[in-house]
Design a protein around this motif. Structure first.
Motif, PDB file in Angstrom:
ATOM      1  N   GLN A 131     -16.766  91.169   4.098  1.00  0.00           N
ATOM      2  CA  GLN A 131     -16.095  92.406   4.486  1.00  0.00           C
ATOM      3  C   GLN A 131     -14.917  92.729   3.577  1.00  0.00           C
ATOM      4  OE1 GLN A 131     -14.215  92.420   8.372  1.00  0.00           O
ATOM      5  NE2 GLN A 131     -14.817  94.540   8.681  1.00  0.00           N
ATOM      6  N   GLU A 132     -14.218  91.679   3.094  1.00  0.00           N
ATOM      7  CA  GLU A 132     -13.025  91.898   2.278  1.00  0.00           C
ATOM      8  C   GLU A 132     -12.823  90.717   1.345  1.00  0.00           C
ATOM      9  OE1 GLU A 132      -8.220  91.949   3.062  1.00  0.00           O
ATOM     10  OE2 GLU A 132      -9.515  92.683   4.648  1.00  0.00           O
ATOM     11  N   ILE A 133     -12.405  91.008   0.102  1.00  0.00           N
ATOM     12  CA  ILE A 133     -12.051  89.968  -0.858  1.00  0.00           C
ATOM     13  C   ILE A 133     -10.654  90.296  -1.363  1.00  0.00           C
ATOM     14  CG2 ILE A 133     -12.607  88.860  -3.052  1.00  0.00           C
ATOM     15  CD1 ILE A 133     -15.516  89.739  -2.631  1.00  0.00           C
ATOM     16  N   ASN A 134      -9.779  89.307  -1.298  1.00  0.00           N
ATOM     17  CA  ASN A 134      -8.388  89.499  -1.654  1.00  0.00           C
ATOM     18  C   ASN A 134      -7.961  88.322  -2.526  1.00  0.00           C
ATOM     19  OD1 ASN A 134      -5.523  89.795  -1.503  1.00  0.00           O
ATOM     20  ND2 ASN A 134      -5.769  90.920   0.410  1.00  0.00           N
ATOM     21  N   LYS A 135      -6.786  88.382  -3.133  1.00  0.00           N
ATOM     22  CA  LYS A 135      -6.308  87.257  -3.942  1.00  0.00           C
ATOM     23  C   LYS A 135      -5.972  86.043  -3.084  1.00  0.00           C
ATOM     24  CE  LYS A 135      -4.442  89.905  -7.776  1.00  0.00           C
ATOM     25  NZ  LYS A 135      -3.251  90.248  -8.561  1.00  0.00           N
ATOM     26  N   THR A 136      -5.586  86.257  -1.835  1.00  0.00           N
ATOM     27  CA  THR A 136      -5.153  85.157  -0.979  1.00  0.00           C
ATOM     28  C   THR A 136      -6.184  84.743   0.063  1.00  0.00           C
ATOM     29  OG1 THR A 136      -4.109  86.692   0.562  1.00  0.00           O
ATOM     30  CG2 THR A 136      -2.734  85.789  -1.216  1.00  0.00           C
ATOM     31  N   HIS A 137      -7.131  85.611   0.367  1.00  0.00           N
ATOM     32  CA  HIS A 137      -8.092  85.303   1.426  1.00  0.00           C
ATOM     33  C   HIS A 137      -9.347  86.160   1.279  1.00  0.00           C
ATOM     34  CE1 HIS A 137      -6.078  88.882   3.071  1.00  0.00           C
ATOM     35  NE2 HIS A 137      -7.222  89.109   3.676  1.00  0.00           N
ATOM     36  N   TYR A 138     -10.329  85.825   2.072  1.00  0.00           N
ATOM     37  CA  TYR A 138     -11.500  86.675   2.188  1.00  0.00           C
ATOM     38  C   TYR A 138     -11.938  86.709   3.637  1.00  0.00           C
ATOM     39  CZ  TYR A 138     -13.798  82.164   1.371  1.00  0.00           C
ATOM     40  OH  TYR A 138     -14.164  80.854   1.411  1.00  0.00           O
ATOM     41  N   VAL A 139     -12.616  87.782   3.999  1.00  0.00           N
ATOM     42  CA  VAL A 139     -13.027  88.002   5.382  1.00  0.00           C
ATOM     43  C   VAL A 139     -14.551  88.078   5.427  1.00  0.00           C
ATOM     44  CG1 VAL A 139     -12.877  89.566   7.348  1.00  0.00           C
ATOM     45  CG2 VAL A 139     -10.884  89.238   5.890  1.00  0.00           C
ATOM     46  N   LEU A 140     -15.148  87.262   6.313  1.00  0.00           N
ATOM     47  CA  LEU A 140     -16.590  87.233   6.496  1.00  0.00           C
ATOM     48  C   LEU A 140     -16.909  87.626   7.936  1.00  0.00           C
ATOM     49  CD1 LEU A 140     -17.381  83.790   4.820  1.00  0.00           C
ATOM     50  CD2 LEU A 140     -17.565  86.040   3.782  1.00  0.00           C
ATOM     51  N   VAL A 141     -17.949  88.402   8.122  1.00  0.00           N
ATOM     52  CA  VAL A 141     -18.414  88.759   9.460  1.00  0.00           C
ATOM     53  C   VAL A 141     -19.619  87.888   9.776  1.00  0.00           C
ATOM     54  CG1 VAL A 141     -19.328  90.597  10.902  1.00  0.00           C
ATOM     55  CG2 VAL A 141     -17.610  91.132   9.179  1.00  0.00           C
ATOM     56  N   LEU A 142     -19.478  87.042  10.804  1.00  0.00           N
ATOM     57  CA  LEU A 142     -20.569  86.179  11.253  1.00  0.00           C
ATOM     58  C   LEU A 142     -21.212  86.864  12.451  1.00  0.00           C
ATOM     59  CD1 LEU A 142     -18.685  82.779  11.034  1.00  0.00           C
ATOM     60  CD2 LEU A 142     -20.326  83.686   9.417  1.00  0.00           C
ATOM     61  N   GLU A 143     -22.232  87.656  12.198  1.00  0.00           N
ATOM     62  CA  GLU A 143     -22.845  88.458  13.249  1.00  0.00           C
ATOM     63  C   GLU A 143     -23.482  87.611  14.336  1.00  0.00           C
ATOM     64  OE1 GLU A 143     -25.435  91.266  11.381  1.00  0.00           O
ATOM     65  OE2 GLU A 143     -23.835  92.070  10.123  1.00  0.00           O
ATOM     66  N   SER A 144     -24.084  86.481  13.963  1.00  0.00           N
ATOM     67  CA  SER A 144     -24.762  85.654  14.963  1.00  0.00           C
ATOM     68  C   SER A 144     -23.774  85.060  15.958  1.00  0.00           C
ATOM     69  CB  SER A 144     -25.547  84.538  14.287  1.00  0.00           C
ATOM     70  OG  SER A 144     -24.680  83.646  13.629  1.00  0.00           O
ATOM     71  N   LEU A 145     -22.530  84.837  15.531  1.00  0.00           N
ATOM     72  CA  LEU A 145     -21.494  84.313  16.417  1.00  0.00           C
ATOM     73  C   LEU A 145     -20.645  85.433  17.016  1.00  0.00           C
ATOM     74  CD1 LEU A 145     -20.223  81.233  14.390  1.00  0.00           C
ATOM     75  CD2 LEU A 145     -21.896  81.274  16.231  1.00  0.00           C
ATOM     76  N   GLY A 146     -20.793  86.637  16.470  1.00  0.00           N
ATOM     77  CA  GLY A 146     -20.022  87.759  16.972  1.00  0.00           C
ATOM     78  C   GLY A 146     -18.543  87.649  16.661  1.00  0.00           C
ATOM     79  N   CYS A 147     -18.218  87.136  15.458  1.00  0.00           N
ATOM     80  CA  CYS A 147     -16.802  86.994  15.121  1.00  0.00           C
ATOM     81  C   CYS A 147     -16.560  87.296  13.653  1.00  0.00           C
ATOM     82  CB  CYS A 147     -16.298  85.608  15.479  1.00  0.00           C
ATOM     83  SG  CYS A 147     -16.982  84.293  14.470  1.00  0.00           S
ATOM     84  N   VAL A 148     -15.297  87.486  13.328  1.00  0.00           N
ATOM     85  CA  VAL A 148     -14.862  87.717  11.969  1.00  0.00           C
ATOM     86  C   VAL A 148     -14.086  86.480  11.536  1.00  0.00           C
ATOM     87  CG1 VAL A 148     -13.424  89.149  10.487  1.00  0.00           C
ATOM     88  CG2 VAL A 148     -14.745  90.206  12.315  1.00  0.00           C
ATOM     89  N   LEU A 149     -14.411  85.934  10.379  1.00  0.00           N
ATOM     90  CA  LEU A 149     -13.811  84.712   9.878  1.00  0.00           C
ATOM     91  C   LEU A 149     -12.943  85.053   8.685  1.00  0.00           C
ATOM     92  CD1 LEU A 149     -13.801  81.583  10.040  1.00  0.00           C
ATOM     93  CD2 LEU A 149     -15.765  81.618   8.528  1.00  0.00           C
ATOM     94  N   LYS A 150     -11.648  84.743   8.769  1.00  0.00           N
ATOM     95  CA  LYS A 150     -10.724  84.974   7.670  1.00  0.00           C
ATOM     96  C   LYS A 150     -10.408  83.627   7.027  1.00  0.00           C
ATOM     97  CE  LYS A 150      -6.273  87.046   6.534  1.00  0.00           C
ATOM     98  NZ  LYS A 150      -5.114  87.763   7.068  1.00  0.00           N
ATOM     99  N   MET A 151     -10.771  83.456   5.773  1.00  0.00           N
ATOM    100  CA  MET A 151     -10.602  82.197   5.067  1.00  0.00           C
ATOM    101  C   MET A 151      -9.525  82.356   3.998  1.00  0.00           C
ATOM    102  SD  MET A 151     -13.052  80.287   6.420  1.00  0.00           S
ATOM    103  CE  MET A 151     -13.301  78.952   5.291  1.00  0.00           C
ATOM    104  N   LYS A 152      -8.530  81.462   4.018  1.00  0.00           N
ATOM    105  CA  LYS A 152      -7.505  81.474   2.971  1.00  0.00           C
ATOM    106  C   LYS A 152      -8.059  80.783   1.732  1.00  0.00           C
ATOM    107  CE  LYS A 152      -3.475  81.477   5.949  1.00  0.00           C
ATOM    108  NZ  LYS A 152      -2.250  80.764   6.333  1.00  0.00           N
ATOM    109  N   ILE A 153      -7.720  81.296   0.586  1.00  0.00           N
ATOM    110  CA  ILE A 153      -8.148  80.703  -0.673  1.00  0.00           C
ATOM    111  C   ILE A 153      -7.056  79.747  -1.131  1.00  0.00           C
ATOM    112  CG2 ILE A 153      -8.745  81.139  -3.083  1.00  0.00           C
ATOM    113  CD1 ILE A 153      -9.773  83.902  -2.167  1.00  0.00           C
ATOM    114  N   LYS A 154      -7.444  78.485  -1.372  1.00  0.00           N
ATOM    115  CA  LYS A 154      -6.453  77.473  -1.807  1.00  0.00           C
ATOM    116  C   LYS A 154      -6.216  77.579  -3.278  1.00  0.00           C
ATOM    117  CE  LYS A 154      -7.315  74.128   1.786  1.00  0.00           C
ATOM    118  NZ  LYS A 154      -7.590  72.743   2.104  1.00  0.00           N
TER     119      LYS A 154
END
Length: 154
Positions: A131-154
């Protein structure tokens, strides 16, 4: 027994989980540790991973017992029926929270809107939409779980 999602009053997740445990209902309120800053200090606090949600495991006939807790508002519904969460999804959340620093993920040549299959980590084999790619994080939509996952980039 199925896992159901109970919607709580705002900021009542831990209280509801504690009250439900006292009356013998198996529940799970996933917590993460965050550093919060006040004007005079920083402090580590445990906050719910999902705001206003607590997972409960009980028989369909016992679903009304959760309303003995003052903070329980209603069940989360999906397609007109109470939403059921799979045991394996609860296990995935638990394992992910027990080992938060083990998983490193990186994005290579992925664009917003791409559908990907996660290859490692607690959500491996899950399909997600970027859904989103940023310098500090990215956002993934997990439709099967019905949630949005925000992952920080190390």
């Amino acid at each position: 027994m199925n896992w159901y999602v109970v919607y709580t009053k705002p900021k009542w997740e831990k209280k509801v989980a504690e009250q439900l445990n006292k009356i013998g209902i198996e529940c799970y309120c996933p917590l993460i540790t965050q550093v919060r800053q006040w004007s005079d200090r920083k402090k580590k606090v445990e906050v719910p991973l999902f705001n206003s949600y607590v997972f409960v495991q009980l028989e369909e006939t016992d679903r009304n017992l959760v309303f003995q807790s003052a903070g329980a508002v209603r069940y989360l519904f999906w397609l007109g029926k109470p939403a059921i969460v799979k045991n394996e999804e609860i296990s995935i959340i638990k394992s992910w929270l027990e080992t938060p620093d083990i998983y490193d993920m990186s994005i290579d040549s992925i664009k917003v809107g791409d559908k990907i299959t996660l290859e490692s980590g607690p959500f491996s084999t899950q399909e997600a939409t970027v859904q989103e790619i940023n310098k500090t994080h990215y956002v993934l939509v997990l439709e099967s779980l019905g949630c949005v996952l925000k992952m920080k980039i190390k």
